[in-house]
Enzyme design. Structure first.
Site, mmCIF file in Angstrom:
data_model
loop_
_atom_site.group_PDB
_atom_site.id
_atom_site.type_symbol
_atom_site.label_atom_id
_atom_site.label_comp_id
_atom_site.label_asym_id
_atom_site.label_seq_id
_atom_site.Cartn_x
_atom_site.Cartn_y
_atom_site.Cartn_z
ATOM 1 C CE LYS A 215 27.873 22.449 18.914
ATOM 2 N NZ LYS A 215 28.811 21.894 19.890
ATOM 3 C CD GLU A 264 36.784 16.883 20.952
ATOM 4 O OE1 GLU A 264 35.658 16.473 21.239
ATOM 5 O OE2 GLU A 264 36.976 17.890 20.243
#
Length: 463
Positions: A215, A264
């Protein structure tokens, strides 16, 4: 404290702070607007202000002025350098306050090895400051601290001058009417290197299909133009109203201002208890509660998003296992819903081992697979090669640490850099085997939305 013995070089570095004295004085004040205190510092300290509010709205920090700044040019030891310098500086505190600890606030760039020219001209690879004036609001109580870090032995007159400046700012923040913060009017919008971005998605997807990485997060930039200079206070005000469920941060470096409303958390440490947030995999909000629920359930079942999320969970769990005695990780993710986006969310908790610190966790967690990729070094190399921008502080750790080692860092996404009459917005997505340029491009528009709305911009499909 780091349990590793100092090298001779580290001993030399440590002695730089022996000549300093770190004086603090804290008073409790009646409630005031944190934003009003931030704005009150504009007249004398524009370019030296900072702002932080946690997602739970239980802790707010405003810094005005620079009592001392810390930076480093050591790309491979920047986290360690800032930590050691801060620990050395804290040893020089003359009068320790019980109610409020002095705070160091700042951030790191995403990747110091990225050599692309960029708009981040005022931000070094690591940039932290002890504010001259520190407002902390916690447990519904407000405290204003003065910090004076000096080599001078006679400080009475200087400290008296700081007291007068403090009282002036407190008065201004308490009695002045808040400015009418209207959204700025955008005069132009430009998608920077859009075609190169689309092409990079194709190339990176092919590399992942060839099993050279699992990824890779690829981001892009949107530039907005204005006829008048942008106001940091107005930007903070707008985004606080638009994104009340997020961390709110702002950091000035001379005439540039980096701010955002990020969902986050990277990591928080309080009394040796560490907490991180695995946040990866996202979808939009529905226009009705039924559609919203359906989208959330689809996200929980989606193979691509669950796989992307699991990379983050595995990586953060591994870092916590290295630095914590015991790690607690839920088996299944939950949904975290902000105004524009739904995320897959898994908290990770642990108690720090002796010798491990907040900065150790920040160093080893950054970047998580949610913002870098997997494997980490391969992903970073591909980002340097194929991403069409220099991220600067976008997607990087930004936060604070106090003299006791407690603190919190967030991941600086849903963010923008204000550069006088320009604003640069950033958004990215995780590229995996079945990614397509079209779907990734559309995902970035969803992620641009919070900053676009706060800065007076419009999405292509919004009137």
């Amino acid at each position: 404290m780091n349990s590793q013995p100092y090298s001779s070089t580290e001993k030399y570095e440590d002695t730089r702070f022996l000549a300093y004295r770190f004086y603090t004085e804290t008073i409790e004040v009646t409630g005031m607007s944190a934003l009003a205190f931030f704005e009150a510092g504009k007249a004398s300290f524009k370019g030296q202000r900072m702002f932080w509010q946690n997602r739970e709205k239980t802790f707010t920090l405003v810094g005005v002025g620079h009592a001392h700044t810390l930076s480093t040019v050591n790309h491979h030891g920047r986290f360690e350098d800032i930590q050691k310098d801060w620990q050395s500086l804290c040893k020089q505190i003359v009068n320790e306050e019980r109610s409020v600890q002095p705070v160091l606030f700042g951030g790191f760039s995403f990747d110091p090895l990225n050599k692309q020219q960029s708009e981040w001209v005022r931000f070094p690879q690591a940039y932290f400051a002890v504010p001259s004036f520190q407002l902390v609001i916690k447990n519904d109580r407000a405290y204003v601290s003065i910090h004076l870090i000096t080599k001078e032995e006679e400080t009475f007159n200087e400290f008296e001058a700081l007291r007068k400046e403090r009282d002036k700012m407190i008065h201004t923040a308490q009695v002045s009417e808040l400015a009418a913060y209207n959204k700025p009017i955008v005069s132009g919008r430009q998608e920077l290197k859009k075609e190169q971005y689309m092409e990079s998605i194709k190339k990176v997807t092919a590399i992942i299909k060839a099993k050279q990485a699992e990824k890779v997060v690829i981001a892009r930039t949107l530039k907005l133009k204005y006829k008048e200079a942008l106001s940091p206070a107005s930007a903070l005000y707008q985004v606080s109203k638009e994104q009340p469920e997020s961390f709110l941060f702002g950091l000035e470096a001379e005439d540039q201002f980096f701010f955002g409303a990020t969902p986050e958390r990277l990591v928080k440490v309080e009394n040796r208890q560490a907490l991180s947030t695995c946040l990866a995999g996202s979808t939009s909000r529905g226009k009705t509660v039924e559609q919203d629920t359906e989208l959330g359930e689809e996200l929980l079942r989606d193979r691509k998003n669950r796989s992307e999320h699991q990379y983050v969970v595995a990586m953060i769990s591994k870092v916590f296992a290295e630095h914590c005695r015991e790690t607690l990780v839920p088996k299944m993710p939950a949904l975290m819903k902000t105004r524009d986006i739904q995320h897959l969310h898994t908290p990770v908790k642990g108690e720090l081992k002796a010798g491990s610190t907040l900065f150790d966790l920040v160093r080893d967690l950054h970047p998580t697979p949610a913002l870098g990729g997997e494997p980490k070094q391969a992903a970073l190399s591909l980002i340097r090669q194929y991403e069409t921008m220099n991220r600067g502080y976008y997607a990087a750790p930004i936060g604070w640490v106090d003299a006791g080692g407690n603190g919190e860092f967030a991941v600086a996404i849903r963010s923008a850099l204000l550069n006088e009459k320009e604003a640069y917005l950033y958004a990215g997505g995780g590229i995996v085997e079945d990614s397509t340029p079209e779907s990734e491009y559309l995902e970035t528009w969803i992620k641009f939305r919070p900053m676009l709305r706060a800065l007076g911009g419009q999405l292509r499909d919004e009137s």
